[in-house]
Design an enzyme around this catalytic site. Structure first.
Site, short mmCIF file in Angstrom:
data_model
loop_
_atom_site.label_atom_id
_atom_site.label_comp_id
_atom_site.label_asym_id
_atom_site.label_seq_id
_atom_site.Cartn_x
_atom_site.Cartn_y
_atom_site.Cartn_z
N LYS A 1 0.90 -1.21 0.02
CA LYS A 1 0.09 0.03 0.11
C LYS A 1 0.84 1.29 0.05
CE LYS A 1 -4.04 -2.10 2.14
NZ LYS A 1 -5.04 -2.25 3.45
N TYR B 1 -12.39 -2.35 -3.50
CA TYR B 1 -12.73 -2.65 -2.12
C TYR B 1 -14.38 -2.32 -2.17
CZ TYR B 1 -8.33 -2.42 0.27
OH TYR B 1 -6.79 -2.79 0.72
N PHE C 1 -15.48 3.38 7.22
CA PHE C 1 -14.13 4.02 6.70
C PHE C 1 -13.83 3.97 5.16
CE2 PHE C 1 -14.05 -0.73 7.90
CZ PHE C 1 -13.34 -1.34 6.84
N ARG D 1 -2.00 -14.34 4.92
CA ARG D 1 -2.95 -13.67 5.80
C ARG D 1 -1.88 -13.67 7.05
NH1 ARG D 1 -6.92 -10.32 4.38
NH2 ARG D 1 -7.32 -10.11 6.81
N THR E 1 -5.46 -7.19 10.72
CA THR E 1 -5.50 -5.76 10.27
C THR E 1 -5.32 -4.59 11.03
OG1 THR E 1 -7.56 -6.72 9.42
CG2 THR E 1 -7.49 -4.31 9.18
N ARG F 1 2.68 -6.27 9.10
CA ARG F 1 2.08 -5.34 9.76
C ARG F 1 2.64 -4.78 11.14
NH1 ARG F 1 -4.04 -7.20 7.53
NH2 ARG F 1 -4.17 -5.86 5.65
N ASN G 1 -1.96 0.12 6.70
CA ASN G 1 -1.54 -1.26 7.46
C ASN G 1 -0.56 -1.96 6.35
OD1 ASN G 1 -3.32 -2.00 5.96
ND2 ASN G 1 -4.54 -3.01 7.56
N HIS H 1 -2.10 -5.50 1.53
CA HIS H 1 -3.35 -6.11 1.42
C HIS H 1 -3.09 -7.58 1.08
CE1 HIS H 1 -7.36 -7.39 -0.33
NE2 HIS H 1 -6.78 -8.15 -1.19
N GLU I 1 -9.19 -11.27 -7.41
CA GLU I 1 -8.45 -10.15 -7.24
C GLU I 1 -7.35 -10.24 -8.08
OE1 GLU I 1 -9.73 -9.45 -2.55
OE2 GLU I 1 -7.67 -9.90 -2.82
P1 ADP Z 1 -7.94 -6.65 5.73
O1 ADP Z 1 -6.98 -5.97 5.01
O2 ADP Z 1 -6.68 -7.14 7.00
O3 ADP Z 1 -8.39 -7.85 5.14
P2 ADP Z 1 -10.47 -5.65 5.66
O4 ADP Z 1 -10.77 -6.41 4.54
O5 ADP Z 1 -11.46 -5.67 7.04
O6 ADP Z 1 -9.14 -5.93 6.42
O7 ADP Z 1 -10.14 -4.07 5.60
C1 ADP Z 1 -9.75 -3.71 4.31
C2 ADP Z 1 -8.98 -2.55 4.65
O8 ADP Z 1 -9.57 -1.34 4.95
C3 ADP Z 1 -7.84 -2.65 5.65
O9 ADP Z 1 -6.55 -3.30 5.45
C4 ADP Z 1 -7.56 -1.31 6.27
O10 ADP Z 1 -6.51 -0.65 5.44
C5 ADP Z 1 -8.83 -0.63 6.04
N1 ADP Z 1 -9.58 -0.74 7.44
C6 ADP Z 1 -10.29 -1.99 8.16
N2 ADP Z 1 -10.68 -1.48 8.97
C7 ADP Z 1 -10.61 -0.16 9.26
C8 ADP Z 1 -10.98 0.65 10.26
N3 ADP Z 1 -11.77 0.43 11.47
N4 ADP Z 1 -10.57 1.83 10.36
C9 ADP Z 1 -9.85 2.46 9.16
N5 ADP Z 1 -9.32 1.65 8.25
C10 ADP Z 1 -9.95 0.24 8.27
MG MG Z 2 -9.72 -8.01 3.56
#
Ligand code: ADP
Ligand code: MG
Length: 141
Positions: free
Chosen positions: A11, A51, A59, A87, A93, A104, A114, A117, A128
């Site tokens: 990212k 997304y 968010f 993962r 996350t 992370r 973070n 992805h 994807e």
């Molecule tokens: P992951 O990337 O671990 O699969 P998610 O799919 O739940 O997590 O979320 C996608 C992305 O959205 C996260 O990697 C992060 O960049 C952002 N994100 C997730 N939860 C939050 C939150 N509570 N506040 C701000 N950004 C968030």
């Molecule tokens: Mg995700």
């Protein structure tokens, strides 16, 4: 032996700090192989589409703005149980909940910024990967 594939994105918070190589080093040390990789700038439309499942989350707009704030590296990783393994290598996350040694935990700035992805299922990995790569760009071992 399965040759599973997963999609990774490094990212903008990581590309802007010039730590692509350090992220890739953790990926490679885990046994995953980077078999396709390119540096691109996402548009708001593309980031929003990628997304899509999060569109109703509070968010979402911030996430899209963050993802277009600089270049990203999209990559295809290959390995045994690549989806689940990556993962684990990425960590939780929320970096505060991520285990030591994960990408992370080492590099993420916040729950949003973070650093990486990774696909969350084999089915989503397929979707994807084809979202960003054509078949001719992926050279499987
Ligand atoms: P992951 O990337 O671990 O699969 P998610 O799919 O739940 O997590 O979320 C996608 C992305 O959205 C996260 O990697 C992060 O960049 C952002 N994100 C997730 N939860 C939050 C939150 N509570 N506040 C701000 N950004 C968030
Ligand atoms: Mg995700």
């Amino acid at each position: 032996m399965s040759k599973e594939l997963t999609l990774s994105i490094i990212k903008p918070d990581a590309t802007s700090r010039n730590i692509t190589g350090q992220v890739n080093s953790i990926i490679e040390k885990s046994g995953l192989k980077i078999i396709a990789q390119k540096r691109i700038k996402l548009s708001k439309e593309t980031a929003g589409k990628f997304y899509e499942v999060h569109r109703e989350r509070p968010f979402f707009q911030d996430l899209v703005s963050f993802m277009v704030s600089g270049p990203v590296i999209v990559q295809v990783l290959q390995g045994e149980n690549a989806v689940a393994l990556y993962r684990k290598v990425m960590g939780a996350t929320n970096p505060q909940e991520a285990e030591v040694g994960t990408i992370r935990k080492e590099f993420a700035l916040s729950i949003e910024a973070n650093s990486v992805h990774g696909s969350d299922s084999i089915e989503n990995a397929k979707k994807e990967i084809s979202f960003f790569f054509s078949e001719t760009e992926i050279l499987e071992d």
